[in-house]
Write a protein that holds these residues in place. Sequence first.
Motif, PDB file in Angstrom:
ATOM      1  N   ASP B  34       7.210 -11.080  15.672  1.00 39.45           N
ATOM      2  CA  ASP B  34       6.102 -10.421  14.520  1.00 39.45           C
ATOM      3  C   ASP B  34       7.161  -9.305  13.944  1.00 39.45           C
ATOM      4  OD1 ASP B  34       3.430 -10.336  13.213  1.00 39.45           O
ATOM      5  OD2 ASP B  34       2.672  -9.207  15.454  1.00 39.45           O
ATOM      6  N   ILE B  35       6.464  -9.140  12.780  1.00 40.47           N
ATOM      7  CA  ILE B  35       6.699  -7.552  11.682  1.00 40.47           C
ATOM      8  C   ILE B  35       6.410  -6.747  11.144  1.00 40.47           C
ATOM      9  CG2 ILE B  35       8.961  -7.007   9.684  1.00 40.47           C
ATOM     10  CD1 ILE B  35       9.663 -10.027  10.101  1.00 40.47           C
ATOM     11  N   ALA B  37       5.496  -3.571   9.142  1.00 38.25           N
ATOM     12  CA  ALA B  37       6.435  -2.667   7.853  1.00 38.25           C
ATOM     13  C   ALA B  37       5.523  -1.716   7.271  1.00 38.25           C
ATOM     14  CB  ALA B  37       6.598  -3.951   7.023  1.00 38.25           C
ATOM     15  N   CYS B 210       8.730 -20.880   1.762  1.00 37.31           N
ATOM     16  CA  CYS B 210       9.263 -19.661   1.226  1.00 37.31           C
ATOM     17  C   CYS B 210       8.843 -19.326   0.267  1.00 37.31           C
ATOM     18  CB  CYS B 210       9.729 -19.201   2.838  1.00 37.31           C
ATOM     19  SG  CYS B 210       9.861 -19.622   4.672  1.00 37.31           S
ATOM     20  N   PHE B 327      11.110  -9.606  -0.589  1.00 34.42           N
ATOM     21  CA  PHE B 327       9.823  -9.761   0.550  1.00 34.42           C
ATOM     22  C   PHE B 327      10.080 -10.924  -0.048  1.00 34.42           C
ATOM     23  CE2 PHE B 327       5.343  -9.969  -0.501  1.00 34.42           C
ATOM     24  CZ  PHE B 327       5.101  -8.361  -0.521  1.00 34.42           C
ATOM     25  N   MET B 328       9.936 -12.536  -0.094  1.00 36.09           N
ATOM     26  CA  MET B 328       9.612 -12.801   0.672  1.00 36.09           C
ATOM     27  C   MET B 328      10.991 -13.696   1.917  1.00 36.09           C
ATOM     28  SD  MET B 328       9.451 -13.280  -2.962  1.00 36.09           S
ATOM     29  CE  MET B 328      10.814 -14.287  -3.321  1.00 36.09           C
ATOM     30  N   TRP B 330      11.362 -11.909   4.306  1.00 36.91           N
ATOM     31  CA  TRP B 330      10.790 -11.311   5.534  1.00 36.91           C
ATOM     32  C   TRP B 330      10.104 -12.334   6.171  1.00 36.91           C
ATOM     33  CZ3 TRP B 330      13.368  -7.425   7.560  1.00 36.91           C
ATOM     34  CH2 TRP B 330      13.979  -6.477   6.417  1.00 36.91           C
ATOM     35  N   ASP B 331       9.313 -13.200   5.776  1.00 39.26           N
ATOM     36  CA  ASP B 331       8.390 -14.637   5.849  1.00 39.26           C
ATOM     37  C   ASP B 331      10.018 -15.332   6.922  1.00 39.26           C
ATOM     38  OD1 ASP B 331       6.963 -16.536   6.468  1.00 39.26           O
ATOM     39  OD2 ASP B 331       6.518 -16.943   5.181  1.00 39.26           O
ATOM     40  N   ILE B 335      11.440 -17.605  10.938  1.00 39.38           N
ATOM     41  CA  ILE B 335      12.092 -19.191  10.489  1.00 39.38           C
ATOM     42  C   ILE B 335      13.204 -19.291  11.143  1.00 39.38           C
ATOM     43  CG2 ILE B 335      12.168 -21.269   9.573  1.00 39.38           C
ATOM     44  CD1 ILE B 335       9.842 -20.763   7.620  1.00 39.38           C
ATOM     45  N   THR B 359      11.341  -3.451  -0.828  1.00 36.03           N
ATOM     46  CA  THR B 359      10.338  -4.385  -0.680  1.00 36.03           C
ATOM     47  C   THR B 359       9.347  -3.585  -0.370  1.00 36.03           C
ATOM     48  OG1 THR B 359      11.882  -5.898   1.210  1.00 36.03           O
ATOM     49  CG2 THR B 359       9.296  -6.268   1.551  1.00 36.03           C
TER      50      THR B 359
END
Lengths: 197, 361
Positions: B34-35, B37, B210, B327-328, B330-331, B335, B359
């Motif tokens: 879980d991130i 920010a 993503c 930005f993308m 982190w998602d 994975i 970000t």
Amino acid sequence: MRQPNEIDACLAASAPSGILYRQDTDDKGVTTAWCTLASHGDLLPVASWLKTVGARLSTITVFQPKAPPAPKVAEGETAPPPPTFFGGVPMSGHAYEVDYHFDLDGLTLTVVAHVPEGGAIASLTGLFRAADWPEREMMEIYALQVHGHPDPRRLFIDEGIEGAVLERLIPMSTLTNSATTKGLWEKILAQTETPSS
Amino acid sequence: MSNFTIPVGPLHVALEEPMYFRLDVQGETIAHVDIHAGHVHRGIEYLVTKRNVFQNVVLTERVCSLCSNSHPQAYAMAIERIAGIVVPPRAQYLRAVADEVKRVASHLFNVAILAHLVGFDALFMHVMEVRERMQDVKESVFGNRMDIGANAIGGVRYDIDAQGIGYLNQQLDAIDAEVVEIIDLYRTNGSILGRTRGIGVLPHADAVDCGVVGPVARAAGIDYDLRVKAPYTAYDRLDVTVHTLPDGDVWSRAMIRLYEARTAIGLIRQCLRDLPDGPTIDSRERPSIPAGEAIARCEAPRGELIYYVRMGDSPKPERVKWRVPSFMNWDALRIMLKEAKIADIAIIVNSIDPCISCTER
């Protein structure tokens, strides 16, 4: 090459309420296209079509376009109704414009949706995973609601701060409240039950 | 086996900037990430609407240091599009030079940190020393080591004379020779390979899902580079090689950056060879910017940087929105970290070339 021909016709077919489409190509052959939806209810079908042609969601911009200056009304005459965006949302200064910026193999397509004040818009997360964070950010900087977001927590702004930060004037002194050493110290002291000695 | 929840960050030795990862681990394997920010959120998108068009060139350069040249460039491109300003040919080439100089330094920095995290500090120092040469180039040509202030609305703020071209070419020759050796080392060295091959894998399908861009995408086999797909400045007249690798692991991302550093050196050479004569900036000192909206994109070191600018009747923009390539990532990182070992966290996080200031803005 995945740039479909006649994008405007395909977009129009996906949006029953109608679209306003324009595109221009610069001197290097790069095309930028804009598609304004008459109804933000057409967002999901349009996005579904974009998904089938392999579009990538770059990002989402939200803002409240300024209302045009009110015309002078002579005495005895009634004021004309406020101008509206394409599709009928009044330009109140509080309505939202949501711009979904897609990439189609080098072409930028921006799908524009207008949402009246206090409205909500559908989440694209079911179609585009990359919509997750931009939609979370959208919800914390504006009072715009996103329906169907799987994880609508705050993204960057702390829960302790009141939402819709870009809709309010926040005085600099409030903004820097916790960044000022003395202010922060006093705030912590006030919250801590220190026995008086 | 025991289950634990361990925090990594917000302040952590392996992170250059604050980010908080909450990791659920089983034994030493990561089960869930879980991130959280927001630790360097500065509200710059609000600030840009309180400054005028020209002041924002300075402000956007300060969003982040490593891609500091890409921000004002994309911003200026958007304003130029709104106002119909034509950037002189010489300025277009000089913009590409500034872009590629920053790219070489940025990529070498990231690859150097990888060597440090692997524990190969001699290599770390060597790569940083090679990068230092590029820092010297920046200082000599632009007067600064990080925020090089190359861009202005309508052109660039610097010029290179014959002596400068000679100096740059000489430095490029030296850096190129070193980069060739560094590529060979990263390709064959056992310590590097052992810690990076098959680690932090982002499969091709997930990369597409993503929406990642830049070296992270290209290391997962996505052939996408704005310099080719949507050319800007002088890139339509330059021969840009796009590198891709199929595996999507930490090693592939490092190799893409190294290959791209070499390509960037080649691009600077092409620019210096073909540099047209003429002015370096639009003749009007403060062109008036009409109302309008525009999108501009450029290939920052980490991938596609997109700027949206809306101008109203005021000299201050009504809205400026930008999205950085990190930005993308982190998602995608969630994975990459899934099923990874605790010991590999730092290496995997570094492999997305994280840029948190960018970000969060």
